[in-house]
Write a protein that holds these residues in place. Structure first.
Motif, mmCIF file in Angstrom:
data_model
loop_
_atom_site.group_PDB
_atom_site.id
_atom_site.type_symbol
_atom_site.label_atom_id
_atom_site.label_comp_id
_atom_site.label_asym_id
_atom_site.label_seq_id
_atom_site.Cartn_x
_atom_site.Cartn_y
_atom_site.Cartn_z
ATOM 1 N N GLY A 147 0.735 -1.201 0.038
ATOM 2 C CA GLY A 147 0.081 -0.060 0.070
ATOM 3 C C GLY A 147 0.970 1.330 0.063
ATOM 4 O O GLY A 147 0.516 2.104 -0.474
ATOM 5 N N ARG A 151 1.198 4.190 -2.881
ATOM 6 C CA ARG A 151 0.985 5.658 -2.397
ATOM 7 C C ARG A 151 2.083 6.308 -2.836
ATOM 8 O O ARG A 151 2.037 7.584 -3.550
ATOM 9 C CB ARG A 151 0.760 5.857 -1.086
ATOM 10 N N THR A 171 -4.546 -2.153 -8.294
ATOM 11 C CA THR A 171 -4.931 -2.648 -6.758
ATOM 12 C C THR A 171 -4.587 -4.105 -7.066
ATOM 13 O O THR A 171 -4.893 -5.004 -5.969
ATOM 14 C CB THR A 171 -6.298 -2.543 -6.441
ATOM 15 N N LYS A 177 -8.631 -3.996 1.199
ATOM 16 C CA LYS A 177 -9.007 -2.882 1.907
ATOM 17 C C LYS A 177 -7.969 -1.891 1.580
ATOM 18 O O LYS A 177 -8.057 -0.589 1.188
ATOM 19 C CB LYS A 177 -8.604 -3.294 3.293
ATOM 20 N N THR A 178 -6.615 -2.270 1.451
ATOM 21 C CA THR A 178 -5.500 -1.074 1.192
ATOM 22 C C THR A 178 -5.803 -0.699 -0.270
ATOM 23 O O THR A 178 -5.617 0.713 -0.653
ATOM 24 C CB THR A 178 -4.254 -1.927 1.092
ATOM 25 N N HIS A 180 -8.399 -0.296 -1.986
ATOM 26 C CA HIS A 180 -9.722 0.680 -2.046
ATOM 27 C C HIS A 180 -9.048 2.027 -1.397
ATOM 28 O O HIS A 180 -9.445 3.031 -1.930
ATOM 29 C CB HIS A 180 -10.652 -0.054 -1.046
ATOM 30 N N GLU A 181 -8.378 1.872 -0.286
ATOM 31 C CA GLU A 181 -7.810 3.152 0.395
ATOM 32 C C GLU A 181 -7.116 3.797 -0.576
ATOM 33 O O GLU A 181 -7.188 5.068 -0.800
ATOM 34 C CB GLU A 181 -7.225 2.845 1.559
ATOM 35 N N GLN A 184 -9.096 5.394 -3.444
ATOM 36 C CA GLN A 184 -9.802 6.516 -2.865
ATOM 37 C C GLN A 184 -9.175 7.656 -2.733
ATOM 38 O O GLN A 184 -9.677 8.797 -3.109
ATOM 39 C CB GLN A 184 -10.466 6.309 -1.667
ATOM 40 N N LEU A 185 -7.683 7.522 -2.256
ATOM 41 C CA LEU A 185 -6.962 8.745 -2.074
ATOM 42 C C LEU A 185 -6.602 9.254 -3.379
ATOM 43 O O LEU A 185 -6.565 10.417 -3.337
ATOM 44 C CB LEU A 185 -5.711 8.252 -1.185
#
Lengths: 242, 370
Positions: A147, A151, A171, A177-178, A180-181, A184-185
């Motif tokens: 993740g 980023r 992804t 979860k990661t 999606h985060e 989203q970011l």
């Protein structure tokens, strides 16, 4: 004016009896603030399409305009310059430079564009802090989680403030979860800054962050539907951008 | 893009060490050989330079002291002295001899006749002991003495005559043999030159044109040749130039090829390992010129670090090895440093070619493949 416009583009690999039409008459307009998810089965032409939209591959037929400019006759050097200033890239396997720290990786596009090392690193630091990686500036990719790597890749893609970010299976190497985060970011950041995002993915959950969902099959766009992204983007200060 | 070049290079430290080590090895090889060439070239001419003479006069057909013998009648001395522009003329007699020491060491000496009255045939400098030989005494070169285990007060049997070593001189070692000094009467027994000498050393009056003096000597004394000291030094060091330069050239080529290959292979390996990363850089907009710059900078950093390391080692060897191996007479000068530096830059540039070709072929679209 659209940021990217593709009109009736085709891509044929090989020739004669062995010719394969990977993309067959695709037309697409990408506007500022768009978040487009392109979905389709393996071999449907997703990666070929994003490669052409990202100027990494020339179409066999049809025309692509980026920022109003026809790219079909552009030289390799001009295309590289166009990618540097107008397009940001994210990849399935992150593709960070293994010898550079997170901060240095995020600063690479800035330095390629001519910014000297110090201000480039400063700007990269700001970007990474915005992406909650302020504590990991000096970490090498091998010491970052999936993740965190993605980023850093987001920061690198945003560094030169491109009009469009192209993400290929971003992804695929992350847990749900990661993944999606991170998306989203990316989408919130891009949306709040008026940038477009084109995502190619198998991951249907990304419909939650997309505004438009396009299906591609056998090299043709067969369906377009709205995604589940909120119609308004969050601003940098937490409010909603109209 | 210096940052990427440096970080890529230092990421794999073993490879960097091999690269720098390979270049350093080449640089040491090239610099030491060049230094030895210069050192030996200088040494060969050192004694001749120390002899006070503007011109050397010899039998026609003789070029140097060591190959074709020169025999001139002693009465030529006054004939030369009578010519215009000549300040002084002195005979110089000497000859190469070979003999065994008591401990069966082969020794090659060039015995020079010391004339106490005319003050000719003196050593360039004395390291220890007497500075002039008396009857049945000899002064040998310090380096030869060290190599052949000859000590002061030792007795040497040369051409049937016994000599006592009374001094060790400096500056007379010419690599394959060395100058030694014996009293004129003793030397004449060995040289067997009744009423003759080998050379005349000539000093000119102020403002005399050396070329004019040489013409005068040649025109007035048939069968006689004369050259300036500079030319005579050059003639005597020709052996080193002719035998050493081709060897240096071959080893220089080997050194250059080794250096280029080591940098080229290590950078090429690094590029192949990181080819996907170069593809990413291409994809995100790095130009070919910038990409090639990254490779060239890596090659330059490896090359120049190797140059610095190699130079330090070469100077270290120059400063220390001579103490243990007296024949190791190295003289590396600034000009040599400069051209070896240029050679290093050329090696690094050449070594970048293959890695650059590899990067040029990378398709940036490949980065979308998982």
């Amino acid at each position: 004016m659209s940021i990217i416009e593709a009109k009736n583009i085709t891509k044929i690999f090989g020739s004669g009896h062995t010719a394969v039409k990977a993309i067959n008459g695709v037309s697409l307009k990408v506007e500022a603030g768009d978040i487009i998810l392109i979905m389709g089965p393996s071999g449907s032409g997703k990666t070929t399409l994003i490669s052409m939209l990202g100027t990494l591959m020339r179409p066999t037929g049809g025309t692509i305009w980026i920022g109003g400019e026809d790219i079909s006759e552009m030289s390799g050097a001009k295309l590289a310059n166009l990618r540097l200033h107008h397009l940001g890239f994210m990849f399935q396997s992150f593709n960070l430079l293994s010898a550079l720290t997170a901060q240095q990786n995020a600063a690479v596009p800035l330095m390629i564009a001519g910014l000297s090392k110090k201000p480039a690193l400063k700007k990269a630091e700001e970007l990474l802090e915005k992406l909650q990686l302020g504590e990991r500036l000096d970490s090498l990719p091998k010491n970052l989680s999936g993740g965190e790597k993605q980023r850093v890749a987001v920061a690198r893609a945003l560094a030169n403030q491109p009009a469009v970010i192209l993400a290929d299976e971003p992804t695929a190497n992350l847990d749900s979860k990661t993944g999606h985060e991170v998306m989203q970011l990316l989408c919130n950041t891009a949306c709040s800054e008026g940038r477009a995002v084109i995502i190619v993915s198998h991951d249907a959950r990304l419909k939650d962050v997309a505004k438009r969902v396009i299906t591609i099959e056998d090299g043709r766009l067969t369906k377009e539907e709205p995604g589940n992204h909120e119609p308004n983007c969050p601003t940098e200060h937490g409010g909603q951008k109209q | 893009m210096f940052l990427i070049a440096v970080r890529n290079l230092f990421q794999e430290k073993t490879r960097l060490l091999i690269s720098v080590g390979g270049v350093a090895f080449s640089i040491v090889l090239i610099m030491v050989l060049t230094g030895l060439y210069r050192g030996w070239n200088d040494k060969m001419g050192q004694y001749i330079r120390s002899v006070p003479a503007d011109l050397w006069v010899m039998q026609d057909g003789t070029e140097d002291m060591f190959h074709t013998p020169s025999v001139l009648p002693l009465d030529y001395e006054s004939k030369i002295a009578d010519l215009d522009g000549i300040a002084s003329v002195k005979p110089f007699s000497g000859r190469r001899v070979a003999f065994h020491t008591a401990n069966q060491q082969d020794v090659g000496l060039y015995i020079v006749a010391y004339d106490a009255e005319r003050q000719t045939g003196l050593p360039a400098a004395i390291a220890t002991g007497q500075n002039v030989p008396q009857a049945s005494e000899i002064i040998v070169d310090r380096i030869t003495a060290k190599n052949k285990n000859i000590k002061i007060n030792d007795s040497l049997d040369i051409a049937g005559q016994k000599f006592k070593v009374v001094g060790l001189s400096e500056g007379g070692d010419v690599v394959t043999f060395s100058f030694a000094f014996a009293a004129k009467e003793d030397a004449e027994q060995i040289l067997r030159l009744p009423n003759s000498t080998n050379f005349f050393t000539v000093q000119l009056k102020n403002n005399t044109d050396p070329n004019q003096a040489i013409s005068n000597i040649k025109n007035n004394l048939p069968g006689v040749d004369a050259v300036t000291k500079k030319q005579f030094v050059s003639n005597n060091t020709k052996l080193i130039r002719e035998s050493f330069l081709p060897v240096i050239l071959v080893l220089l080529i080997i050194g250059t090829v080794v250096g280029t290959a080591v940098i080229g292979l290590t950078i090429f390996t690094s590029v192949v390992e990181k080819i996907r990363e170069y593809g990413v850089l291409k994809a995100i907009g790095m130009s070919h010129r910038q990409l090639y710059g990254v490779v060239i900078k890596q090659a330059m950093i490896a090359g120049l670090t190797g140059f610095a390391t190699g130079s330090l080692i070469a100077f270290g060897l120059q400063a220390t090895v001579g103490d243990f191996v007296p024949q190791f007479v190295s003289q590396i000068n600034a000009l040599d440093m400069l051209w070896v530096f240029g050679l290093t830059l050329a090696m690094a540039t050449l070594a970048s070619y293959m890695p650059i070709r590899r990067i040029a072929d990378v398709d940036p679209a490949e980065v979308f493949k998982a």
